[in-house]
Design a protein around this motif. Structure first.
Motif, short mmCIF file in Angstrom:
data_model
loop_
_atom_site.label_atom_id
_atom_site.label_comp_id
_atom_site.label_asym_id
_atom_site.label_seq_id
_atom_site.Cartn_x
_atom_site.Cartn_y
_atom_site.Cartn_z
N LEU A 57 40.89 34.12 42.19
CA LEU A 57 40.16 33.37 43.23
C LEU A 57 38.75 33.91 43.43
O LEU A 57 37.77 33.14 43.42
CB LEU A 57 40.92 33.42 44.56
CG LEU A 57 40.19 32.79 45.75
CD1 LEU A 57 40.10 31.29 45.57
CD2 LEU A 57 40.87 33.14 47.05
N LEU A 58 38.61 35.21 43.58
CA LEU A 58 37.29 35.77 43.79
C LEU A 58 36.41 35.61 42.55
O LEU A 58 35.22 35.31 42.68
CB LEU A 58 37.37 37.24 44.23
CG LEU A 58 37.39 37.39 45.76
CD1 LEU A 58 38.67 36.90 46.38
CD2 LEU A 58 37.07 38.79 46.17
N ASN A 59 36.98 35.76 41.37
CA ASN A 59 36.22 35.54 40.14
C ASN A 59 35.74 34.10 40.04
O ASN A 59 34.62 33.84 39.61
CB ASN A 59 37.03 35.91 38.90
CG ASN A 59 37.24 37.41 38.78
OD1 ASN A 59 36.43 38.20 39.25
ND2 ASN A 59 38.33 37.79 38.13
N LEU A 60 36.58 33.16 40.42
CA LEU A 60 36.22 31.75 40.42
C LEU A 60 35.01 31.49 41.31
O LEU A 60 34.16 30.66 41.00
CB LEU A 60 37.41 30.90 40.89
CG LEU A 60 37.20 29.40 40.98
CD1 LEU A 60 37.02 28.82 39.58
CD2 LEU A 60 38.37 28.74 41.68
N HIS A 61 34.91 32.24 42.39
CA HIS A 61 33.79 32.11 43.34
C HIS A 61 32.66 33.10 43.03
O HIS A 61 31.82 33.37 43.88
CB HIS A 61 34.29 32.26 44.78
CG HIS A 61 35.13 31.10 45.21
ND1 HIS A 61 34.61 29.96 45.76
CD2 HIS A 61 36.47 30.89 45.12
CE1 HIS A 61 35.57 29.10 46.01
NE2 HIS A 61 36.72 29.65 45.64
N LYS A 62 32.69 33.65 41.82
CA LYS A 62 31.62 34.52 41.30
C LYS A 62 31.52 35.88 41.98
O LYS A 62 30.46 36.45 42.09
CB LYS A 62 30.25 33.82 41.35
CG LYS A 62 30.22 32.44 40.75
CD LYS A 62 30.46 32.49 39.26
CE LYS A 62 30.24 31.10 38.65
NZ LYS A 62 31.22 30.73 37.69
N PHE A 63 32.65 36.39 42.46
CA PHE A 63 32.70 37.72 43.04
C PHE A 63 33.51 38.65 42.15
O PHE A 63 34.50 38.25 41.53
CB PHE A 63 33.35 37.71 44.43
CG PHE A 63 32.56 36.97 45.47
CD1 PHE A 63 31.40 37.51 45.99
CD2 PHE A 63 32.95 35.72 45.90
CE1 PHE A 63 30.65 36.84 46.94
CE2 PHE A 63 32.23 35.04 46.87
CZ PHE A 63 31.07 35.61 47.37
N TYR A 64 33.08 39.90 42.12
CA TYR A 64 33.84 40.94 41.44
C TYR A 64 35.03 41.30 42.31
O TYR A 64 34.92 41.34 43.54
CB TYR A 64 32.93 42.18 41.24
CG TYR A 64 33.68 43.39 40.75
CD1 TYR A 64 33.99 43.53 39.40
CD2 TYR A 64 34.06 44.38 41.64
CE1 TYR A 64 34.67 44.66 38.95
CE2 TYR A 64 34.74 45.51 41.19
CZ TYR A 64 35.04 45.63 39.85
OH TYR A 64 35.72 46.73 39.41
N CYS A 65 36.17 41.57 41.70
CA CYS A 65 37.37 41.95 42.46
C CYS A 65 38.27 42.78 41.56
O CYS A 65 38.65 42.35 40.46
CB CYS A 65 38.09 40.70 42.93
SG CYS A 65 39.54 41.06 43.94
N GLU A 66 38.64 43.97 42.05
CA GLU A 66 39.51 44.88 41.30
C GLU A 66 40.46 45.55 42.27
O GLU A 66 40.03 46.07 43.30
CB GLU A 66 38.67 45.93 40.58
CG GLU A 66 39.46 47.00 39.91
CD GLU A 66 38.62 48.15 39.40
OE1 GLU A 66 39.19 49.13 38.93
OE2 GLU A 66 37.36 48.10 39.50
N GLU A 67 41.74 45.56 41.95
CA GLU A 67 42.70 46.24 42.81
C GLU A 67 42.53 47.75 42.68
O GLU A 67 42.37 48.28 41.58
CB GLU A 67 44.13 45.87 42.44
CG GLU A 67 45.13 46.52 43.40
CD GLU A 67 46.57 46.17 43.11
OE1 GLU A 67 47.36 46.18 44.06
OE2 GLU A 67 46.91 45.92 41.94
#
Length: 69
Positions: A57-67
């Motif tokens: 979801l965050l990648n789709l909205h052009k945000f970096y996201c890593e657990e």
């Protein structure tokens, strides 16, 4: 279970734009952003394994996201 993610979400406006999308895929989860943290933390309290859903979801909205572990 609490999941913690490092993100590139920087402002409350950006977090607010993501809210309906997160609520849609995780309607029963409790979540919040800590934008004052240097890693722009997203915490999600959910019984489900939601890592892939949130990162996608965050990648789709052009945000970096890593657990974070």
């Amino acid at each position: 279970m609490i999941h913690v993610f490092k993100t590139s979400v920087k402002t409350k406006i950006q977090a607010k734009k993501l809210k309906p999308h997160i609520d849609k895929i995780l309607p029963k989860a409790k979540w919040n952003f800590d934008l004052e943290d240097c890693d722009k933390i997203l915490r999600i309290d959910s019984e489900k394994n939601i890592v892939l859903k949130i990162t996608d979801l965050l990648n789709l909205h052009k945000f970096y996201c890593e657990e974070l572990e």
